[in-house]
Design a protein around this motif. Structure first.
Motif, PDB file in Angstrom:
ATOM      1  N   PHE A 178       0.713  -1.184  -0.047  1.00 57.08           N
ATOM      2  CA  PHE A 178      -0.024   0.148   0.253  1.00 57.08           C
ATOM      3  C   PHE A 178       0.820   1.254  -0.020  1.00 57.08           C
ATOM      4  O   PHE A 178       0.541   2.160  -0.929  1.00 57.08           O
ATOM      5  CB  PHE A 178      -0.865   0.163   1.250  1.00 57.08           C
ATOM      6  N   ALA A 179       1.780   1.151   0.924  1.00 56.63           N
ATOM      7  CA  ALA A 179       2.942   2.528   0.895  1.00 56.63           C
ATOM      8  C   ALA A 179       3.350   2.721  -0.129  1.00 56.63           C
ATOM      9  O   ALA A 179       3.897   3.986  -0.355  1.00 56.63           O
ATOM     10  CB  ALA A 179       3.715   2.294   2.212  1.00 56.63           C
ATOM     11  N   SER A 180       3.942   1.615  -0.793  1.00 58.80           N
ATOM     12  CA  SER A 180       4.754   1.953  -2.009  1.00 58.80           C
ATOM     13  C   SER A 180       4.012   2.414  -3.270  1.00 58.80           C
ATOM     14  O   SER A 180       4.651   2.817  -4.032  1.00 58.80           O
ATOM     15  CB  SER A 180       5.464   0.448  -2.537  1.00 58.80           C
ATOM     16  N   ILE A 181       2.580   2.138  -3.479  1.00 56.99           N
ATOM     17  CA  ILE A 181       2.227   2.440  -4.742  1.00 56.99           C
ATOM     18  C   ILE A 181       2.144   3.904  -5.187  1.00 56.99           C
ATOM     19  O   ILE A 181       2.793   4.195  -6.208  1.00 56.99           O
ATOM     20  CB  ILE A 181       0.611   2.036  -4.576  1.00 56.99           C
ATOM     21  N   PRO A 182       2.265   4.932  -4.324  1.00 57.50           N
ATOM     22  CA  PRO A 182       2.312   6.547  -4.872  1.00 57.50           C
ATOM     23  C   PRO A 182       3.681   6.713  -5.264  1.00 57.50           C
ATOM     24  O   PRO A 182       4.106   7.397  -6.104  1.00 57.50           O
ATOM     25  CB  PRO A 182       1.623   7.131  -3.820  1.00 57.50           C
ATOM     26  N   LEU A 183       4.558   6.003  -4.251  1.00 61.15           N
ATOM     27  CA  LEU A 183       6.129   6.431  -4.535  1.00 61.15           C
ATOM     28  C   LEU A 183       6.510   5.757  -5.759  1.00 61.15           C
ATOM     29  O   LEU A 183       7.371   6.340  -6.339  1.00 61.15           O
ATOM     30  CB  LEU A 183       6.907   5.857  -3.207  1.00 61.15           C
ATOM     31  N   ALA A 194       8.199   7.785  -8.934  1.00 63.61           N
ATOM     32  CA  ALA A 194       9.587   7.300  -9.334  1.00 63.61           C
ATOM     33  C   ALA A 194       9.772   7.060 -10.893  1.00 63.61           C
ATOM     34  O   ALA A 194      10.697   7.260 -11.349  1.00 63.61           O
ATOM     35  CB  ALA A 194      10.294   6.359  -8.372  1.00 63.61           C
ATOM     36  N   PHE A 195       8.626   6.283 -11.307  1.00 66.16           N
ATOM     37  CA  PHE A 195       8.629   5.853 -12.760  1.00 66.16           C
ATOM     38  C   PHE A 195       8.692   7.009 -13.691  1.00 66.16           C
ATOM     39  O   PHE A 195       9.259   7.111 -14.524  1.00 66.16           O
ATOM     40  CB  PHE A 195       7.597   4.801 -13.105  1.00 66.16           C
ATOM     41  N   GLU A 234      14.333   1.703  -8.423  1.00 61.42           N
ATOM     42  CA  GLU A 234      14.652   0.391  -8.115  1.00 61.42           C
ATOM     43  C   GLU A 234      14.512   0.112  -6.754  1.00 61.42           C
ATOM     44  O   GLU A 234      14.115  -1.177  -6.347  1.00 61.42           O
ATOM     45  CB  GLU A 234      16.008   0.073  -8.648  1.00 61.42           C
ATOM     46  N   ALA A 235      14.713   1.078  -5.743  1.00 64.01           N
ATOM     47  CA  ALA A 235      14.531   0.733  -4.345  1.00 64.01           C
ATOM     48  C   ALA A 235      13.086   0.786  -3.917  1.00 64.01           C
ATOM     49  O   ALA A 235      12.748  -0.310  -3.146  1.00 64.01           O
ATOM     50  CB  ALA A 235      15.113   2.005  -3.538  1.00 64.01           C
ATOM     51  N   ILE A 236      12.235   1.175  -4.636  1.00 61.66           N
ATOM     52  CA  ILE A 236      10.810   1.208  -4.384  1.00 61.66           C
ATOM     53  C   ILE A 236      10.420  -0.134  -5.103  1.00 61.66           C
ATOM     54  O   ILE A 236       9.423  -0.946  -4.541  1.00 61.66           O
ATOM     55  CB  ILE A 236      10.020   2.452  -4.875  1.00 61.66           C
ATOM     56  N   ALA A 237      10.896  -0.394  -6.142  1.00 59.16           N
ATOM     57  CA  ALA A 237      10.273  -1.530  -6.745  1.00 59.16           C
ATOM     58  C   ALA A 237      10.899  -2.703  -6.005  1.00 59.16           C
ATOM     59  O   ALA A 237      10.058  -3.775  -5.858  1.00 59.16           O
ATOM     60  CB  ALA A 237      11.103  -1.687  -8.166  1.00 59.16           C
ATOM     61  N   THR A 238      12.002  -2.609  -5.294  1.00 62.77           N
ATOM     62  CA  THR A 238      12.541  -3.939  -4.361  1.00 62.77           C
ATOM     63  C   THR A 238      11.224  -4.151  -3.441  1.00 62.77           C
ATOM     64  O   THR A 238      10.883  -5.388  -3.162  1.00 62.77           O
ATOM     65  CB  THR A 238      13.661  -3.556  -3.745  1.00 62.77           C
ATOM     66  N   ILE A 239      10.813  -3.088  -2.732  1.00 64.18           N
ATOM     67  CA  ILE A 239       9.682  -3.052  -1.779  1.00 64.18           C
ATOM     68  C   ILE A 239       8.682  -4.088  -2.272  1.00 64.18           C
ATOM     69  O   ILE A 239       8.000  -4.899  -1.786  1.00 64.18           O
ATOM     70  CB  ILE A 239       9.477  -2.008  -0.954  1.00 64.18           C
ATOM     71  N   LEU A 240       8.171  -3.541  -3.458  1.00 62.96           N
ATOM     72  CA  LEU A 240       6.610  -4.126  -4.175  1.00 62.96           C
ATOM     73  C   LEU A 240       7.146  -5.483  -4.372  1.00 62.96           C
ATOM     74  O   LEU A 240       6.397  -6.561  -4.335  1.00 62.96           O
ATOM     75  CB  LEU A 240       6.581  -3.314  -5.455  1.00 62.96           C
ATOM     76  N   TRP A 241       8.336  -5.949  -5.374  1.00 64.52           N
ATOM     77  CA  TRP A 241       8.583  -7.229  -5.525  1.00 64.52           C
ATOM     78  C   TRP A 241       8.654  -8.192  -4.572  1.00 64.52           C
ATOM     79  O   TRP A 241       8.105  -9.422  -4.673  1.00 64.52           O
ATOM     80  CB  TRP A 241       9.624  -7.359  -6.671  1.00 64.52           C
TER      81      TRP A 241
END
Length: 435
Positions: free
Chosen positions: A82-87, A91-92, A119-126
């Protein structure tokens, strides 16, 4: 949504679709955008990937460890997503919305910062998304089904992220294209996270301390062989998709507007071929289907060497699609079995940590891809779109065929050291997973 949809393979696959649309556009076109369009030197692009990998070595395992330790009424993984979606959306957009005044060192600085943030935020998501798979789906049959559905959605996303992207950036520009994809991600990722529920019993287990968690992970030979073999094959995924625009221009003589057709030949063909690999996985099981996929994938890149125009390029792309489908579908079953065996051995569920280790090795494949681009570029004199050198055709034939063939040979050799084990028996998670 109905209770039947909750925790179903389709609900889970929405997350894959959401993440893969922008991620595929990123992996396929960020090198082309910065090197060919903006004139960033290949050496600087490689340096940026190297700096990022050093950061990622810390970022990935910590993301997994923190996810495993999270305790909330919404679960361990969902709060992070949830927290990573807007970030992630911001970033993209930053990656492709580059101020036109930036050049040379300023362009490199922007690229490096955007790359690290994205890539840092993508890490949390993946990490958190991948950690849900072995928890939500138990049993070989259900996992094979969930993997096939997930990969079908992934291929649709890849098709959008590759074949549609040239149309969008030609019509709207790279910046506006990134805004469109960010909105698509936000919508479908929210739908996904609202329709999954975690197994509460898993969250009640006391996680391993940090040092012990790392020690247990590092000494799991089965895990390392699985992920190392996969990382070399994953390099092929990223390398081929990112080289297709260059390959089309220099090796096939295809106009930029026809790149969509070439990419569609690969990813449209994968959609029905995912169903073929679903039955192969069910028939052969996790280990044998996973190893077979490396063989087929290696053979599938060979026709790319012989293509010389759009028609033969499309035919070669369809062949490549069959190999790609096998690699996409086959790892999920074996990877989940490895995590289940670890849970039985340690008495702890550590999907986050294991997914993070796999994610780090997968992302390190980006550095292998960048180094391959740099080394082959040096061999044939390719520097950037402004300085393509005397032999750009050979540059990209080697990068799209010879280098992938060598990488997949390494994957196959590594896979031979991983011996088949009986599938462990793990209790079902709660909440509609058999839908």
């Amino acid at each position: 949504m109905s209770r039947k949809f909750l925790n179903s393979p389709t609900a889970y696959a929405l997350g894959m679709f959401a993440m893969m649309v922008p991620s595929q556009a990123f992996s396929s076109f960020y090198t082309y955008f910065y090197v060919e369009k903006l004139g960033l030197a290949v050496g600087l692009a490689t340096l940026a990937r190297t700096i990022y990998l050093i950061w990622d070595a810390v970022n990935q395992p910590m993301a997994g460890y923190l996810s495993d330790r999270t305790r909330s009424r919404h679960g361990r993984r969902r709060p992070w997503i949830f927290a990573s979606i807007p970030l992630f959306m911001l970033a993209f957009v930053m990656v492709f919305a580059v101020p036109p005044s930036l050049h040379d060192s300023a362009l490199f600085t922007w690229f490096l910062i955007a790359l690290i943030l994205f890539e840092a935020i993508a890490t949390i998501l993946w990490v958190n998304y991948g950690a849900l798979f072995p928890e939500l789906f138990t049993g070989a049959g259900l996992r094979a089904k969930a993997s096939a559905v997930q990969q079908a959605y992934q291929i649709v996303a890849i098709l959008i992220g590759t074949a549609l992207t040239p149309i969008l950036y030609e019509a709207l520009g790279f910046g506006t294209m990134s805004v469109v994809y960010a909105a698509v991600f936000g919508l479908f990722m929210t739908l996904f996270v609202l329709n999954v529920r975690e197994n509460e019993s898993f969250a009640k287990e006391e996680p391993l301390p940090l040092v012990q968690a790392f020690r247990e992970t590092l000494k799991n030979k089965e895990l390392w062989l699985f992920y190392v073999a996969g990382s070399f094959a994953q390099t092929v995924n990223g390398l081929v998709s990112s080289m297709i625009p260059f390959y089309a221009k220099y090796a096939l003589g295809v106009e930029e507007g026809d790149v969509t057709l070439l990419m569609a030949s690969v990813f449209v063909s994968v959609i029905p071929l995912v169903a073929v690999w679903f039955y192969i996985v069910k028939k052969l099981g996790g280990y044998r289907s996973w190893r077979l996929a490396f063989v087929v994938y290696g053979l599938s890149v060979i026709p790319l060497w012989f293509a010389n125009d759009l028609g033969t390029g499309i035919a070669a792309g369809i062949c490549f699609g069959f190999g790609l489908a096998g690699f996409l579908v086959s790892p999920a079953l074996l990877g989940s079995e490895i995590i289940d065996r670890d849970a039985l051995r340690t008495g702890r569920r550590r999907e986050g940590m294991y997914t993070a280790v796999g994610g780090f090795l997968t992302r390190s494949s980006g550095l292998i891809s960048a180094l391959a681009f740099f080394v082959v570029g040096q061999m044939f004199g390719y520097v950037s779109g402004d300085e393509p050198g005397p032999h750009p055709e050979e540059t990209f034939r080697y990068l799209i065929c010879i280098v992938p063939l060598c990488l997949l040979a390494v994957s196959l050799v590594v896979s031979l050291f991983l011996k088949p084990q009986p599938a462990p028996s793990i209790p079902h998670a709660q909440g509609g997973i058999d839908a």
